[in-house]
Design an enzyme around this catalytic site. Structure first.
Site, PDB file in Angstrom:
ATOM      1  N   HIS A   5       9.658 -68.760  -1.154  1.00 40.20           N
ATOM      2  CA  HIS A   5      10.356 -68.958  -2.417  1.00 40.20           C
ATOM      3  C   HIS A   5      11.482 -67.966  -2.553  1.00 40.20           C
ATOM      4  O   HIS A   5      11.351 -66.802  -2.172  1.00 40.20           O
ATOM      5  CB  HIS A   5       9.387 -68.765  -3.591  1.00 40.20           C
ATOM      6  CG  HIS A   5       8.299 -69.799  -3.622  1.00 40.20           C
ATOM      7  ND1 HIS A   5       7.139 -69.633  -4.298  1.00 40.20           N
ATOM      8  CD2 HIS A   5       8.228 -71.023  -3.062  1.00 40.20           C
ATOM      9  CE1 HIS A   5       6.383 -70.706  -4.154  1.00 40.20           C
ATOM     10  NE2 HIS A   5       7.031 -71.562  -3.397  1.00 40.20           N
ATOM     11  N   THR A   6      12.586 -68.416  -3.127  1.00 36.16           N
ATOM     12  CA  THR A   6      13.707 -67.495  -3.341  1.00 36.16           C
ATOM     13  C   THR A   6      13.304 -66.443  -4.368  1.00 36.16           C
ATOM     14  O   THR A   6      12.876 -66.783  -5.468  1.00 36.16           O
ATOM     15  CB  THR A   6      14.922 -68.258  -3.910  1.00 36.16           C
ATOM     16  OG1 THR A   6      15.210 -69.353  -3.068  1.00 36.16           O
ATOM     17  CG2 THR A   6      16.127 -67.351  -3.970  1.00 36.16           C
ATOM     18  N   THR A   7      13.411 -65.177  -3.983  1.00 38.82           N
ATOM     19  CA  THR A   7      13.060 -64.123  -4.935  1.00 38.82           C
ATOM     20  C   THR A   7      14.284 -63.340  -5.398  1.00 38.82           C
ATOM     21  O   THR A   7      14.283 -62.756  -6.466  1.00 38.82           O
ATOM     22  CB  THR A   7      12.085 -63.127  -4.290  1.00 38.82           C
ATOM     23  OG1 THR A   7      12.611 -62.738  -3.035  1.00 38.82           O
ATOM     24  CG2 THR A   7      10.722 -63.760  -4.099  1.00 38.82           C
ATOM     25  N   ASN A 114      11.236 -72.061  -6.807  1.00 38.80           N
ATOM     26  CA  ASN A 114      12.134 -71.897  -5.671  1.00 38.80           C
ATOM     27  C   ASN A 114      13.534 -72.342  -6.065  1.00 38.80           C
ATOM     28  O   ASN A 114      14.047 -73.346  -5.564  1.00 38.80           O
ATOM     29  CB  ASN A 114      11.622 -72.744  -4.493  1.00 38.80           C
ATOM     30  CG  ASN A 114      12.339 -72.399  -3.221  1.00 38.80           C
ATOM     31  OD1 ASN A 114      12.982 -71.353  -3.110  1.00 38.80           O
ATOM     32  ND2 ASN A 114      12.256 -73.279  -2.226  1.00 38.80           N
ATOM     33  N   PRO A 115      14.177 -71.589  -6.986  1.00 39.50           N
ATOM     34  CA  PRO A 115      15.439 -72.078  -7.567  1.00 39.50           C
ATOM     35  C   PRO A 115      16.619 -71.967  -6.609  1.00 39.50           C
ATOM     36  O   PRO A 115      16.606 -71.168  -5.672  1.00 39.50           O
ATOM     37  CB  PRO A 115      15.645 -71.136  -8.756  1.00 39.50           C
ATOM     38  CG  PRO A 115      14.944 -69.879  -8.369  1.00 39.50           C
ATOM     39  CD  PRO A 115      13.780 -70.286  -7.534  1.00 39.50           C
TER      40      PRO A 115
END
Lengths: 237, 291
Positions: A5-7, A114-115
């Site tokens: 996931h994008t952090t 996960n934007p």
């Protein structure tokens, strides 16, 4: 299978600023690509035109912007060639429907943690009126006469709100946006003086080549050049 | 008595002097615990826009007038431009108690110094006194200040950060609305402005903070300090958020606004109130001793 996931954003672009003027929409963004505190590239365009009729600009993670543009171009092509209506008439993508499509995409991604880490600006001119909207990484949409993403929300919006009028000419709109970009260059650490302007009117889109802002008067004021720590003055600094 | 005092008095050791930072570690630990976000915000912060500008004959200081406690407006019209000396004023952002107290303390120190030296205070003196105190407290005194004044060396503006760093500038902004105010400054400031231009610039900057920052609001105070030793402290110089007309436009029941004559008189002796507005209830009736 594990998912990632994008952090946090890694390779980023800073503010995009835009306003509606009499006859169209004008957007501005600098062409700096940052990698944390490093300047990775000085000449990256952060605004693209879709079908030469809609402008898309974004701040935030650059790879996510590239992915969004690819998805949108595929959608535009599909709508132009593969829909049943396209056999009989030309029904190109509208800016407003693209804005809503992006809203759906961004909201779905964020609901899965996960934007696409972007604030996307959509601009177009259809049905005789201008359209300017923004979609953020959570899927929040805003349709406004003046928009500014990233640091621009804090530095450019006050100027735009103070000086915006519905009947601005293109020259006045351009001067206002260049003033905003100059202030952003002064006070945003991740901004550069090399900017691009993009315009969409009834005749379609134009994106200018990158050019340098005029900095001839910026740091020349005598009070800025005069050394302050000397004992000639009050010795304070 | 703190634990260190109990231990040292038991062992007959001299008590440590200076500020005790023990509790700061404990406080940080508490804030790191789960559920810390449920703790009520207690400090009244000013959540502010303050600016200072140097012009050809002096300095202009400006401030908004909203004080916040978390997301509530604690005071709608507070004073953020504090007196330091006849030729110096200081705007304060951050914790309201800290800015108020530290400026009062330094103002007292400056007054004593003027008595001792028989000369007017210098801006750099106030700056040094403030920054030394703030540095000693390592940023725990949350006071971000814009100090401005005129002295023998001319007009100047200093910006002082909570940890004690300073910068001498021609224009500066501090507080939560500082970005909005600085955008206006960077767009319109120029060297050697007239007083009118400088005041207008300050009013516009504070206006940008009032309307674009949620931590700032209400009115704009302006203070002009000139090199000829005159000062114009203009409290509420601009009032763009008057609610008087809004309140008057609300139709309230007549029951709340009783005017004399609403109730018709049924007759009988009318007791006209004494012109001096006193009645028997206001006097003590005492038996007269002489008959």
């Amino acid at each position: 299978m594990s998912k990632q996931h994008t952090t946090r954003p890694i390779t980023t672009g800073t503010s995009v600023v835009g306003l509606v003027y009499d006859g169209g929409v004008l957007l501005a963004a600098d062409t700096l690509l940052s990698y944390g505190s490093m300047a990775k590239s000085f000449n990256t365009p952060r605004m693209v035109s879709i079908d030469e009729r809609i402008l898309l600009g974004a701040s935030g993670e650059y790879s996510d912007f590239q992915e969004v543009v690819q998805k949108v171009k595929a959608l535009a092509l599909e709508q132009k060639t593969q829909s049943m209506e396209s056999l009989y008439e030309d029904r190109p993508l509208s800016a407003k429907s693209l804005w809503n499509y992006l809203r759906a995409v961004m909201y779905q991604k964020r609901s899965k943690f996960n934007p696409f880490w972007n604030d996307v600006v959509v601009a177009g001119y259809e049905n005789g009126s201008s359209f300017l909207g923004v979609v953020d990484k959570l899927g929040t949409t805003l349709q406004e006469n003046c928009v500014a993403t990233g640091f621009g929300a804090y530095l450019a919006m006050p100027l735009l709100r103070e000086q915006y009028r519905p009947d601005l000419s293109e020259g006045e709109a351009r001067a206002l946006l260049e003033d905003c970009m100059k202030v952003l260059f002064y006070r945003d650490c991740r901004a550069s003086a090399r900017i691009q302007l993009a315009k969409v009117t009834a005749d379609g889109c134009i994106i200018s080549e990158p050019y340098e802002l005029d900095q001839s008067t910026g740091w020349n004021a005598p009070s800025m050049i005069r050394p302050v720590g000397d004992l000639d003055g009050d010795g304070g600094w | 008595m703190s634990m260190s005092q109990i231990h040292s008095s038991a062992a007959n050791v001299a008590e440590p002097s200076g500020f005790s930072f023990e509790n700061t570690l404990r406080n940080d630990m508490i804030l790191g615990l789960p559920g810390a976000s449920m703790l009520p915000q207690v400090t009244k912060k000013t959540g502010t826009t303050i600016v200072g500008v140097v012009y050809n004959n002096g300095v202009v200081l400006g401030a908004d007038t909203r004080a916040t406690s978390g997301s509530e407006v604690a005071e709608k019209n507070c004073e953020k431009i504090h007196y330091l000396s006849p030729n110096m004023y200081c705007c304060g952002a951050g914790t309201a108690a800290d800015t108020e107290k530290i400026t009062q303390l330094v103002a007292s120190q400056l007054e004593l110094l003027r008595m001792n030296t028989h000369s007017p205070s210098r801006v750099v003196t106030a700056c040094t006194l403030l920054k030394r105190r703030l540095f000693r407290f390592q940023g725990h005194i949350s006071a971000a200040l814009v100090l401005g004044g005129c002295d023998i060396n001319g007009p100047c503006i200093y910006q002082i950060a909570p940890h004690g760093s300073t910068a001498k500038l021609s224009y500066t902004t501090m507080g939560s609305g500082s970005l909005a105010a600085m955008a206006v400054m960077e767009s319109s400031w120029k060297e050697d402005m007239t007083e009118e231009e400088a005041v207008k610039l300050v009013q516009r900057s504070i206006g940008a903070g009032i309307f674009n920052d949620l931590g700032s609001g209400s009115n704009c105070d302006v203070c002009v300090i000139r090199t000829d030793s005159t000062v114009s402290y203009r409290r509420n110089d601009v009032r763009p958020n008057e609610i008087g007309p809004l309140r008057d436009a609300v139709n309230r029941s007549a029951v709340l606004n009783m005017i004399p004559g609403l109730t018709p008189l049924k007759g009988g002796p009318v007791r006209v109130p004494h012109p001096a507005k006193v009645s028997l209830a206001d006097v003590d009736v005492v038996m007269s001793t002489s008959s």
